[in-house]
Design an enzyme around this catalytic site. Structure first.
Site, mmCIF file in Angstrom:
data_model
loop_
_atom_site.group_PDB
_atom_site.id
_atom_site.type_symbol
_atom_site.label_atom_id
_atom_site.label_comp_id
_atom_site.label_asym_id
_atom_site.label_seq_id
_atom_site.Cartn_x
_atom_site.Cartn_y
_atom_site.Cartn_z
ATOM 1 N N SER A 299 35.105 38.252 41.823
ATOM 2 C CA SER A 299 33.755 38.789 41.654
ATOM 3 C C SER A 299 33.715 40.136 40.936
ATOM 4 O O SER A 299 32.638 40.714 40.754
ATOM 5 C CB SER A 299 33.093 38.926 43.029
ATOM 6 O OG SER A 299 33.933 39.646 43.923
ATOM 7 N N GLU A 300 34.852 40.635 40.496
ATOM 8 C CA GLU A 300 34.928 42.005 39.971
ATOM 9 C C GLU A 300 33.979 42.254 38.797
ATOM 10 O O GLU A 300 33.287 43.270 38.744
ATOM 11 C CB GLU A 300 36.374 42.322 39.547
ATOM 12 C CG GLU A 300 37.346 42.505 40.709
ATOM 13 C CD GLU A 300 37.988 41.208 41.165
ATOM 14 O OE1 GLU A 300 38.972 41.284 41.921
ATOM 15 O OE2 GLU A 300 37.502 40.124 40.783
#
Length: 265
Positions: free
Chosen positions: A129-130
């Site tokens: 999800s970065e």
């Protein structure tokens, strides 16, 4: 929070079960949890009772990644960081099995990828999800790209799209994707299988899996011929060969019926 126990270890037969126990923030990688995880792993790896390490979490989430509230508050850099934990798992002479009890995101996927074997729930969700919060999967890319199919990693890194356990297995992040009721039995079976290997032989096999292939075929063959020759005259090999010929179990195999790594909290 620094004084709270966020990681604990339990010895169950040949397995040391290390549990992330910070359900209030979905087992996020706070500085306190990371430091405790590093210390706990170092302790169980050095313990002669430990044949296999099982890494798991409490609650419905295995690990949600970085503690974003702590990051937002501008906390001082910890004395021990995620790279130290990933290195310790990767270099452990004991096999490390991830018992992925639920969802995982970001840094949690780095923990999974650093382990030797990983069993997770088919219905759990995973995600890099970065990029969706403006950062990059930089540190965890080191173990992840050594484990996952690179084409799958490219898509999942760049899109940040969540994926399930079946896709995680197809991409190489998980070795097994199982139903909830099969998780403990599958981990128990792997711990039992790993425990039948000789401790030194397992450590050396882990090392050669890290080292090979090297840049030169002939050099690889030369080095591995030396390793093979050394192992065949080792005490473990003498015991293992004698046990095979005598039709008995080697001395290092745990007694039948000993509990293993399943049933973690």
């Amino acid at each position: 929070m620094a004084d709270q126990e966020l990681v604990h270890a339990d010895h169950r037969g040949p397995a040391a079960v290390v549990t992330l126990d910070s359900p209030h923030n979905r087992n996020a990688l706070s500085s306190a949890l990371v430091e405790q995880l590093h210390a706990t792993l170092a302790e169980v790896v050095a313990d002669e009772r430990t044949r296999v390490v099982v890494l798991t979490g409490t609650g419905p989430v295995f690990c949600s990644g970085a503690d974003l509230k702590e990051q937002r508050a501008g906390a001082a850099p910890p004395s021990v960081g995620l790279p130290d934990v990933l290195t310790l798992i990767h270099d452990s002479p004991r096999p490390v099995v991830a018992r992925v009890n639920g969802a995982a995101r970001a840094g949690g996927l780095g923990l999974i990828a650093a382990c030797d074997l990983a069993v997770g729930l088919a219905g759990a969700t995973f995600g890099f999800s970065e990029v969706r919060i403006g950062v990059a999967p930089a540190i965890i890319a080191v173990p992840v790209l050594r484990r996952m199919d690179r084409r799958a990693a490219r898509e999942l890194f760049l899109t940040g799209e969540p994926f399930d356990g079946l896709r995680a297995r197809e991409a190489g992040l998980l070795d097994r994707a199982v139903a909830d009721e099969e998780l403990d039995g599958t981990v128990d079976a792997l711990v039992g299988q790993l425990s039948r290997g000789a401790p030194e032989a397992l450590a050396i096999t882990k090392q050669l899996l890290r080292d090979l292939p090297g840049p030169d075929l002939q050099e690889d063959l030369r080095r591995m011929a030396e390793v093979s020759a050394e192992r065949f005259v080792s005490a473990e090999a003498r015991e293992g060969i004698a046990a095979l010929l005598d039709k008995r179990l080697p001395a290092w195999v745990p007694a039948a019926g000993a509990p293993t790594g399943g049933g973690a909290a």
